[in-house]
Scaffold this motif. Structure first.
Motif, mmCIF file in Angstrom:
data_model
loop_
_atom_site.group_PDB
_atom_site.id
_atom_site.type_symbol
_atom_site.label_atom_id
_atom_site.label_comp_id
_atom_site.label_asym_id
_atom_site.label_seq_id
_atom_site.Cartn_x
_atom_site.Cartn_y
_atom_site.Cartn_z
ATOM 1 N N ALA B 384 0.854 -1.192 0.000
ATOM 2 C CA ALA B 384 0.000 0.000 0.000
ATOM 3 C C ALA B 384 0.885 1.235 0.000
ATOM 4 O O ALA B 384 1.510 1.557 1.013
ATOM 5 C CB ALA B 384 -0.920 -0.008 1.211
ATOM 6 N N ILE B 385 0.929 1.916 -1.136
ATOM 7 C CA ILE B 385 1.781 3.095 -1.289
ATOM 8 C C ILE B 385 0.997 4.337 -0.874
ATOM 9 O O ILE B 385 -0.175 4.484 -1.236
ATOM 10 C CB ILE B 385 2.230 3.254 -2.753
ATOM 11 C CG1 ILE B 385 2.867 1.948 -3.261
ATOM 12 C CG2 ILE B 385 3.191 4.429 -2.906
ATOM 13 C CD1 ILE B 385 3.152 1.942 -4.755
ATOM 14 N N THR B 386 1.634 5.225 -0.109
ATOM 15 C CA THR B 386 0.981 6.495 0.225
ATOM 16 C C THR B 386 1.822 7.648 -0.317
ATOM 17 O O THR B 386 3.051 7.612 -0.265
ATOM 18 C CB THR B 386 0.801 6.680 1.747
ATOM 19 O OG1 THR B 386 2.084 6.634 2.372
ATOM 20 C CG2 THR B 386 -0.062 5.584 2.337
ATOM 21 N N ILE B 387 1.124 8.651 -0.840
ATOM 22 C CA ILE B 387 1.817 9.834 -1.381
ATOM 23 C C ILE B 387 1.057 11.104 -1.002
ATOM 24 O O ILE B 387 -0.089 11.031 -0.547
ATOM 25 C CB ILE B 387 1.927 9.783 -2.927
ATOM 26 C CG1 ILE B 387 0.525 9.792 -3.571
ATOM 27 C CG2 ILE B 387 2.727 8.570 -3.389
ATOM 28 C CD1 ILE B 387 0.548 10.032 -5.079
ATOM 29 N N ARG B 388 1.725 12.242 -1.204
ATOM 30 C CA ARG B 388 1.008 13.521 -1.167
ATOM 31 C C ARG B 388 0.391 13.693 -2.549
ATOM 32 O O ARG B 388 1.099 13.896 -3.536
ATOM 33 C CB ARG B 388 1.982 14.677 -0.893
ATOM 34 C CG ARG B 388 2.516 14.700 0.539
ATOM 35 C CD ARG B 388 3.773 15.517 0.625
ATOM 36 N NE ARG B 388 4.830 14.901 -0.205
ATOM 37 C CZ ARG B 388 6.117 15.193 -0.115
ATOM 38 N NH1 ARG B 388 6.548 16.097 0.743
ATOM 39 N NH2 ARG B 388 6.994 14.605 -0.902
ATOM 40 N N LYS B 389 -0.929 13.599 -2.605
ATOM 41 C CA LYS B 389 -1.580 13.546 -3.920
ATOM 42 C C LYS B 389 -1.430 14.856 -4.689
ATOM 43 O O LYS B 389 -1.610 14.900 -5.902
ATOM 44 C CB LYS B 389 -3.054 13.168 -3.776
ATOM 45 C CG LYS B 389 -3.248 11.707 -3.414
ATOM 46 C CD LYS B 389 -4.639 11.202 -3.802
ATOM 47 C CE LYS B 389 -4.758 9.712 -3.539
ATOM 48 N NZ LYS B 389 -6.050 9.153 -3.960
ATOM 49 N N SER B 390 -1.112 15.947 -3.969
ATOM 50 C CA SER B 390 -0.956 17.232 -4.656
ATOM 51 C C SER B 390 0.471 17.425 -5.180
ATOM 52 O O SER B 390 0.758 18.407 -5.847
ATOM 53 C CB SER B 390 -1.294 18.357 -3.685
ATOM 54 O OG SER B 390 -0.492 18.215 -2.514
ATOM 55 N N ASP B 391 1.339 16.465 -4.900
ATOM 56 C CA ASP B 391 2.759 16.639 -5.242
ATOM 57 C C ASP B 391 3.098 15.845 -6.511
ATOM 58 O O ASP B 391 3.036 14.616 -6.531
ATOM 59 C CB ASP B 391 3.617 16.159 -4.069
ATOM 60 C CG ASP B 391 5.092 16.452 -4.288
ATOM 61 O OD1 ASP B 391 5.582 16.231 -5.423
ATOM 62 O OD2 ASP B 391 5.743 16.898 -3.330
ATOM 63 N N GLU B 392 3.492 16.570 -7.541
ATOM 64 C CA GLU B 392 3.770 15.913 -8.817
ATOM 65 C C GLU B 392 4.938 14.945 -8.739
ATOM 66 O O GLU B 392 4.954 13.927 -9.419
ATOM 67 C CB GLU B 392 4.062 16.947 -9.912
ATOM 68 C CG GLU B 392 2.804 17.392 -10.624
ATOM 69 C CD GLU B 392 3.114 18.404 -11.713
ATOM 70 O OE1 GLU B 392 4.148 18.234 -12.394
ATOM 71 O OE2 GLU B 392 2.331 19.365 -11.845
ATOM 72 N N ARG B 393 5.954 15.303 -7.906
ATOM 73 C CA ARG B 393 7.109 14.410 -7.790
ATOM 74 C C ARG B 393 6.690 13.090 -7.148
ATOM 75 O O ARG B 393 7.134 12.013 -7.515
ATOM 76 C CB ARG B 393 8.227 15.066 -6.971
ATOM 77 C CG ARG B 393 8.973 16.167 -7.735
ATOM 78 C CD ARG B 393 9.693 17.058 -6.758
ATOM 79 N NE ARG B 393 8.762 17.493 -5.690
ATOM 80 C CZ ARG B 393 9.106 18.183 -4.625
ATOM 81 N NH1 ARG B 393 10.368 18.509 -4.413
ATOM 82 N NH2 ARG B 393 8.203 18.543 -3.724
ATOM 83 N N ASP B 394 5.819 13.180 -6.151
ATOM 84 C CA ASP B 394 5.305 11.959 -5.522
ATOM 85 C C ASP B 394 4.570 11.088 -6.541
ATOM 86 O O ASP B 394 4.752 9.868 -6.593
ATOM 87 C CB ASP B 394 4.343 12.306 -4.377
ATOM 88 C CG ASP B 394 5.080 12.500 -3.053
ATOM 89 O OD1 ASP B 394 6.317 12.701 -3.107
ATOM 90 O OD2 ASP B 394 4.428 12.449 -1.993
ATOM 91 N N TRP B 395 3.733 11.733 -7.358
ATOM 92 C CA TRP B 395 2.991 10.986 -8.381
ATOM 93 C C TRP B 395 3.948 10.254 -9.316
ATOM 94 O O TRP B 395 3.762 9.081 -9.612
ATOM 95 C CB TRP B 395 2.118 11.933 -9.229
ATOM 96 C CG TRP B 395 0.751 12.123 -8.674
ATOM 97 C CD1 TRP B 395 0.285 13.246 -8.062
ATOM 98 C CD2 TRP B 395 -0.324 11.186 -8.658
ATOM 99 N NE1 TRP B 395 -1.014 13.073 -7.662
ATOM 100 C CE2 TRP B 395 -1.422 11.810 -8.022
ATOM 101 C CE3 TRP B 395 -0.478 9.879 -9.115
ATOM 102 C CZ2 TRP B 395 -2.644 11.175 -7.832
ATOM 103 C CZ3 TRP B 395 -1.692 9.248 -8.931
ATOM 104 C CH2 TRP B 395 -2.772 9.885 -8.295
ATOM 105 N N LYS B 396 4.967 11.005 -9.748
ATOM 106 C CA LYS B 396 5.899 10.436 -10.717
ATOM 107 C C LYS B 396 6.650 9.246 -10.089
ATOM 108 O O LYS B 396 6.760 8.176 -10.684
ATOM 109 C CB LYS B 396 6.885 11.525 -11.162
ATOM 110 C CG LYS B 396 7.778 11.113 -12.310
ATOM 111 C CD LYS B 396 8.504 12.324 -12.920
ATOM 112 C CE LYS B 396 9.615 11.857 -13.860
ATOM 113 N NZ LYS B 396 10.759 11.235 -13.161
ATOM 114 N N ALA B 397 7.120 9.472 -8.858
ATOM 115 C CA ALA B 397 7.863 8.404 -8.170
ATOM 116 C C ALA B 397 6.956 7.186 -7.961
ATOM 117 O O ALA B 397 7.362 6.029 -8.158
ATOM 118 C CB ALA B 397 8.393 8.916 -6.832
#
Lengths: 460, 460
Positions: B384-397
């Motif tokens: 289960a991956i969690t990210i800051r959904k507003s952060d493009e770098r997080d999305w890309k990673a």
């Protein structure tokens, strides 16, 4: 007659030694267990996936029927060639390719016999739990193509539930892999379960990866007798409702007890209206405790002595009554032989008692020897009809009897085939059983085999 | 924009009160649990099979996309409308039509929630054993259309194994019944198992008859800890090899133990490299004896104290650690949210230890919160991956991480989806996973839905 050119091309695909157009040989390939016959024009015996594909390519080019065949132990004419063509005998491909037991799976060729696989698994304490009555004969290819099952189907499911992957030869001869090594996979349409059970009408499965399970450490057999059919049926339902799922529950109606008594007196069965055999699996304590629990269920229903054993030899002896039914039926009466028609109905559990009674009525009406037994755990009943095969009146009566048996099964929400399949023998029921859905099946068949070369005349 | 004429025709099919083109309403239907979105043009809420068929007929006439939808708890975009069209919300059809328990089956409408069915079965001591994590939300239609499963899949199989019959609305709006009431049926192609798991791409199953089973009288939970991932994986394989088939074995890797400890300290988990939870079922004696047998397997492998209970409340408490993982992950870190990508791989059992290690390495490489747990009994792992959904770098990673997870699963013979399905989210893997076979699936799709109106853009 098949043109010489075709024979040359097929020989190039499988090698001259693995092709036959010898009339005596072709005659033999014209039969299975049923009374459907059909002599092929050619038999090929490929040894590899590539050879299978090569043969199918030649047939596709010349639009010749392709009839895949294993042991020929099917009961519906599925492996014979009513319209001629090329029988692809897969029995040379009989190798177990890999025992990958830590991953609970094995890779096999289609000609591996079920019992051969189970003998190879036994020392490792694993098993392939799909055991039809023909497991000493039937091949994995046939078992999967017909979605066979047998007495443990309620607990373990049917052949298609165990296929993890396959190498498929499509009707144009292309080789397509299905599935993967994971035990669960939901990536797209489930082609494995569509092709398994398709009776060779969509292509040839030329290699399999199947799931295997740990062999239960103990098995026990409990035998009980009943004064009427209703209570025997009720005993099964009450067992489930008590939270117990035996690995098998078999029924032998009076007729089956009588023939076994005659044929194998040492099995020591008593004659009653019905006998049930419960098989229980697990560690020894569990087997014994389950037998006790079933005993409580039976107290109100069964009559006379009950027998139970978890000792392998004694359990085997108790079970031998059931395994003798087939052979006993065949020698029931001098000059009479078993026919496989109306022999494979499956009905909802609550309809079992009424169905058993109906089968008796029909036996009396048609005056044909009909031995009644089956996998009552799942509602599968096998009325085994015997006739004088040379007597036209017997044939006619048998056909009517089979039709009445089938009509009854459908009238109570059941099916004309619980495990043997459609093939040629039961094709007339497809439109009746599947209003609308038969047309959907035909659309799939046409989309995958537009020239209708794969096992033509079976199912469709 | 959809022409007024279409809206009129759909209103005639479902009644004006059961159709919406309200923008706020349509917005809501544009989501499921994944990050795939797609607002439909119209939502209809049929109440009967005939109304479903009526809606599909209108869509077929105008070649409009039809998107069947249950609770919207899917994780692949399967129930959203990326190309617009008509969402057919089946949640009004939420009646249990028949409890036919003596025949081990029930008839349900597609909007029945799994837990609703199990609550209705419980007083009768029966259960529907297909329990995905979302069983309090997910509908029977969604469960079957996605061939869902969950933690008991090794012992009980998946949703499609329980479908005995269905009323199918085909892409042209015709109503076709499949199956019968018998528990076993091999009459022709297995359309039930082709349509189950087809994610609404072949039509809409508007009514079902499903098999149910006796509820086991007792359940026990055994918890053990491990110093490394290899021995945790080995414990599962050794359990099977000892002839024991638990009803579930779940793994929580260190990351999962940490988040649960933080989120629900009363669950009392210790932090180790891995924890396994074994669930055992049967009568109480059997549950206890199985736990002892697993204990012998664990003696050589586990570390520290083990916990076992067959007391319902205490077993529930032990299990609560596992059931808290989902919620715990969602609140792991302020501003971070779980994304459903790379979250559903399934690998061969022997590959589990290496896969767990790989997941850890990838977590370190991409520095994204990744909580690791899953149904280890069958090789299903849910990172289960969690990210800051507003952060493009997080999305890309995250996208790169998910791609690496998928590539790994495929490299070890596994699948990118063990239970959540393909939908929109994993469509790019179809051609990779099914060389040749994807084309076969497409031919079936074209044969049954030539205008591609049924859930377009999903799987195909």
């Amino acid at each position: 007659m098949v043109p010489e050119e075709v024979i040359k091309e097929l020989e190039a695909a499988v090698g001259a030694g693995n092709l036959s157009t010898d009339d005596a040989m072709l005659y033999v390939y014209g039969f299975d267990v049923s009374d459907v016959t059909g002599k092929p024009d050619i038999v090929v015996r490929p040894g590899t996936v590539e050879e299978v594909a090569g043969c199918v390519k030649v047939c596709a080019k010349h639009k010749l029927p392709v009839i895949p065949r294993g042991a020929g132990s099917g009961a519906t004419g599925g492996a014979v060639a009513p319209t001629g063509g090329v029988v692809v005998d897969l029995t040379r491909m009989n190798k177990i390719l890999e025992l990958d037991l830590a991953n609970l799976q094995v890779a096999v060729q289609p000609g591996v016999v079920i019992d051969q696989l189970n003998q190879a698994l036994k020392p490792h304490k694993f098993c392939y739990p799909v055991i039809p009555g023909s497991d000493k004969m039937a091949t994995m290819g046939g078992v999967i193509a017909n979605d066979a099952s047998g007495m443990r189907a309620f607990k373990y499911g049917t052949a298609k539930d165990y296929v993890l992957g396959a190498t498929f030869v499509m009707p144009d001869g292309s080789v397509v892999p299905f599935g993967c090594k994971a035990l669960k996979n939901v990536a797209g349409l489930d082609l494995l379960r569509l092709f398994a059970g398709s009776e060779g009408t969509l292509g040839i499965m030329a290699e399999f990866r199947v799931k295997v399970l740990p062999l239960p450490p103990s098995r026990g057999v409990l035998v009980a007798y009943f004064e009427d059919l209703e209570t025997a049926g009720k005993a099964v339902i009450n067992t489930y409702q008590a939270g117990i799922v035996p690995s098998a529950v078999e029924i032998m109606e009076k007729s089956a007890l009588e023939v076994v008594n005659k044929y194998r007196p040492q099995a020591g069965v008593k004659v009653a209206e019905a006998m049930l055999l419960f098989e229980l699996e697990g560690d020894l304590d569990f087997v014994e405790s389950q037998a006790r629990s079933i005993g409580y269920v039976l107290d109100a229903l069964a009559v006379g002595d009950r027998q139970f054993s978890a000792d392998p030899a004694e359990a085997e002896r108790l079970w031998s009554a059931r395994s003798a039914v087939g052979a006993a039926t065949s020698v029931l009466e001098e000059g009479h032989n078993r026919v496989y028609e109306g022999e494979d109905i499956c009905v909802p559990l609550t309809e079992i008692p009424r169905t058993l009674r109906k089968l008796r009525e029909l036996r009396d009406k048609y005056r044909l020897g009909t031995v009644i037994f089956g996998h009552i755990s799942i509602g599968s009943l096998h009325p085994a009809i015997t006739i004088r095969k040379s007597d036209e009146r017997d044939w006619k009566a048998m056909k009517e009897l089979a039709a009445e048996i089938h009509a009854w099964a459908l009238s109570v929400g059941g099916t004309v085939t619980g495990e043997h399949g459609i093939g040629v023998a039961r094709k007339e029921y497809m439109a009746i059983m599947h209003p609308g859905a038969y047309e959907v099946m035909k659309r799939i068949k046409r989309a995958l085999d537009p020239d209708n070369i794969m096992n033509p005349g079976k199912i469709f």
